[in-house]
Design a protein around this motif. Structure first.
Motif, PDB file in Angstrom:
ATOM      1  N   ARG A  98      35.822  57.064  17.587  1.00 16.90           N
ATOM      2  CA  ARG A  98      36.282  58.095  16.659  1.00 16.90           C
ATOM      3  C   ARG A  98      37.681  58.525  17.070  1.00 16.90           C
ATOM      4  O   ARG A  98      37.896  58.996  18.186  1.00 16.90           O
ATOM      5  CB  ARG A  98      35.349  59.304  16.654  1.00 16.90           C
ATOM      6  CG  ARG A  98      33.933  58.979  16.233  1.00 16.90           C
ATOM      7  CD  ARG A  98      33.104  60.234  16.003  1.00 16.90           C
ATOM      8  NE  ARG A  98      31.744  59.866  15.616  1.00 16.90           N
ATOM      9  CZ  ARG A  98      30.922  60.654  14.934  1.00 16.90           C
ATOM     10  NH1 ARG A  98      31.320  61.860  14.570  1.00 16.90           N
ATOM     11  NH2 ARG A  98      29.712  60.243  14.597  1.00 16.90           N
ATOM     12  N   SER A 148      39.648  62.341  11.050  1.00 15.13           N
ATOM     13  CA  SER A 148      38.707  61.706  11.976  1.00 15.13           C
ATOM     14  C   SER A 148      38.338  60.350  11.378  1.00 15.13           C
ATOM     15  O   SER A 148      37.667  60.281  10.358  1.00 15.13           O
ATOM     16  CB  SER A 148      37.448  62.565  12.155  1.00 15.13           C
ATOM     17  OG  SER A 148      36.497  61.880  12.940  1.00 15.13           O
ATOM     18  N   SER A 207      36.477  56.757  12.062  1.00 13.97           N
ATOM     19  CA  SER A 207      35.463  56.161  12.919  1.00 13.97           C
ATOM     20  C   SER A 207      35.249  54.702  12.559  1.00 13.97           C
ATOM     21  O   SER A 207      35.232  54.339  11.383  1.00 13.97           O
ATOM     22  CB  SER A 207      34.140  56.907  12.797  1.00 13.97           C
ATOM     23  OG  SER A 207      34.284  58.248  13.207  1.00 13.97           O
TER      24      SER A 207
END
Length: 589
Positions: free
Chosen positions: A282, A290, A292
């Motif tokens: 992440r 964010s 991921s």
């Protein structure tokens, strides 16, 4: 003046290179220990960069998916507590200004776009170009006076750097020539992703909780194993038959050397029996992104997720979501609702009615292309709101409790497991590199109570509908359909009574019966449209106990094999009404 394209490209390459460099460092695993304080190794690794501070007012923030904005009118926005207005100019580019007319400070968002696509104040008719310069002051006594007034810097609306990129409108919340130069040299967060942008459309909601609890929730994937699991509606206990068993996280760490003013990277493993062999990276890009990347045990891409945040005002935060599954098992649900014989028999009656309703909404409305998407957001995508309600109530509880105890997170939280490392990592970044919290616009104070009534927590209109032109259009069309159905019911009922009296004399009751049946059907259809409108406004039920019971609320949701990302993103409303990965219903958990 703005730098030329070559300069912007060169600067962007430099920024991207700097942002990606720390990610090659090895990671430090956090085992079963308290992570309220960072491990000694991590603390030492970060000490050298403790002076690298993030500036809240010199960064790109996402303010809306472009497709959510109405290009024909001014669009009201808020960022860092400052009211703003966005509109599309004659050249097709989006502009953003302070939502305050320099004349008498009336909201420019109340205005309109004239025939030249200039932002026009509804109070006294002042018009502004996309650079903020006044173009018309109607009450000027003559052309010379108007020209003099328009040339004055005091007649200019304050504008901010803005651009549409990756399907999102981005704003740099500082005005002035220097801001334009710095913004032009800085890439938006989505451009920094090593794996590139994800396909599909963005979903967006405005959470009635602050920036810090919203980000904490995102760095705590294992909460999905309880908060979003299926529960028995009768006992209220966790359903063992409909949920994949959880698996304690043994790996979760902030990557050594990655934390600085630009963000940080965390690595973690799985947290249930379905994903325990999965590993994830992440990447947090301050202040909003964010990203991921999940890979399976063989190193093959499993799932990609992009989540964006923007603090709108104290106690509220925008959240954008998009994800892309690379393997089908990434979106398989932990449990599914059982289809009974009664459900199948009921569908024999409701399916033809539903098809007729869909035909009407897609062919007889004024803007069917918007209505179709709005129906997918507000009616057919209802489960997304249920899952969001669960998150909001938990995050709101955390925010209020922190306000009551009036202590820092290290004193208030007890974080003894590796699964807590993400929360600790984010909080440490806030403390070390971001001044401990959001820095709001000048004059905005974060001093109001964070307590919100449950009805406000369950609100849907402010959470999504008012931000989305598709949902507003659909809600308006449903209101018009309801009015038509009520009129049909009234006319049919009156006709039935009249025909009944005449038929009683003539012995012809059949027309009256048919008319009254039509009245009954129209009344039922009107009630159904009211229920649909409710879906766009609130999670509070129209009938019975207005607040859903715990078991009822959780019955809508299922946990996906990677937990929180899929739970938040796969069903959130998107600009074109698809699931967030664009794969259609087959990808739903």
């Amino acid at each position: 003046a703005r730098p030329n394209a070559a300069l912007r490209a060169a600067n962007q390459r430099c920024v991207v290179a700097r942002a990606n460099a720390p990610r090659r460092a090895r990671r430090v695993s956090v085992r079963a220990m308290s992570v309220s304080e960072p491990p000694a190794a991590s603390a030492a690794a970060e000490s050298a960069s403790s002076t690298d501070q993030f500036d809240w007012h010199k960064a790109w923030y996402p303010v809306s998916p472009v497709d959510f904005l109405d290009p024909a009118v001014p669009n009201k926005l808020k960022l860092l507590g400052r009211s703003m207005v966005a509109w599309r100019g004659a050249d097709g580019a989006w502009a953003v200004a302070s939502d305050s007319c320099p004349h008498r400070m009336a909201p420019l968002s109340l205005g309109y776009l004239d025939e030249q696509s200039r932002l026009t104040c509804r109070y006294h008719g002042w018009a502004f170009e996309t650079d903020g310069k006044a173009a018309a002051i109607p009450m000027s006594v003559d052309d010379a006076a108007a020209k003099t007034a328009c040339a004055s810097p005091r007649s200019c609306a304050e504008t901010f750097p803005a651009k549409a990129e990756a399907g999102v409108l981005w704003v740099w919340p500082t005005s002035g020539a220097d801001a334009w130069l710095e913004a032009s040299a800085t890439p938006v967060a989505t451009a920094l992703a090593e794996q590139g942008e994800l396909t599909g459309e963005w979903g967006m909601v405005e959470l009635p909780v602050g920036y810090a609890p919203a980000l904490e929730n995102q760095f705590d994937p294992s909460h999905a194993e309880w908060l979003h699991a299926r529960y028995d509606a009768d006992t209220g206990s966790l359903s063992k038959s409909e949920n994949v068993p959880f698996s304690p996280m043994t790996e979760f760490a902030v990557r050594q050397g990655s934390m600085n003013g630009s963000g940080f990277v965390v690595d973690h493993g799985g947290y249930n029996e379905g994903n325990k062999t999965i590993s994830a990276e992440r990447v947090f890009t301050a202040p909003c992104s964010s990203r991921s990347e999940y890979v399976d045990a063989d190193g093959a891409r499993y799932l990609s997720a992009a989540i964006l945040y923007a603090p709108t005002e104290p106690g509220r935060c925008l959240m954008f979501t998009k994800f892309q599954a690379h393997q089908r098992t990434a979106v398989q649900g932990a449990g599914r609702k059982k289809i009974t014989t009664a459900d199948r028999l009921n569908s024999l009656v409701t399916t033809p009615i539903d098809l007729l309703f869909r035909w009407y909404m897609q062919t007889q409305t004024s803007r069917p292309e918007l209505v179709r998407v709005g129906m997918n957001h507000g009616v057919y995508g209802n489960a997304a709101y249920t899952l969001g309600d669960q998150d909001i109530q938990a995050m709101h509880g955390v925010e209020v409790a922190m306000e009551v105890v009036d202590k820092d997170w290290k004193s208030s939280y007890y974080l003894p497991t590796p699964a807590d490392a993400g929360v600790a990592g984010f909080r440490n970044w806030m403390d070390k590199h971001a001044g401990g919290g959001v820095r709001w616009a000048e004059g905005v104070e974060d001093d109001a109570s964070k307590v919100k009534p449950l009805v406000e927590q369950l609100d849907r209109y402010d959470r999504h509908t008012r931000h989305c032109r598709h949902c507003r259009e659909c809600l308006a069309e449903l209101g018009e359909l309801e009015a038509k159905l009520v009129n049909v019911a009234n006319v049919a009922c009156g006709a039935g009574l009249a025909l009944g009296m005449v038929g009683g004399i003539l012995g012809q009751e059949a027309p009256a019966v048919v008319s009254l049946c039509v009245a009954g059907l129209a009344t039922g259809a009107a009630e159904k449209t009211r229920d649909m409108q409710q879906e766009f406004k609130t999670s509070v039920k129209r009938r019975g106990d207005p607040i859903p019971k715990s078991g009822e609320a959780k019955a809508y949701g299922t946990r996906a094999s990677c937990g929180d990302f899929e739970r938040d993103t796969v069903r959130l409303p998107t600009a074109h009404g698809k699931t967030a990965d664009g794969a259609g219903d087959a990808s739903r958990p």
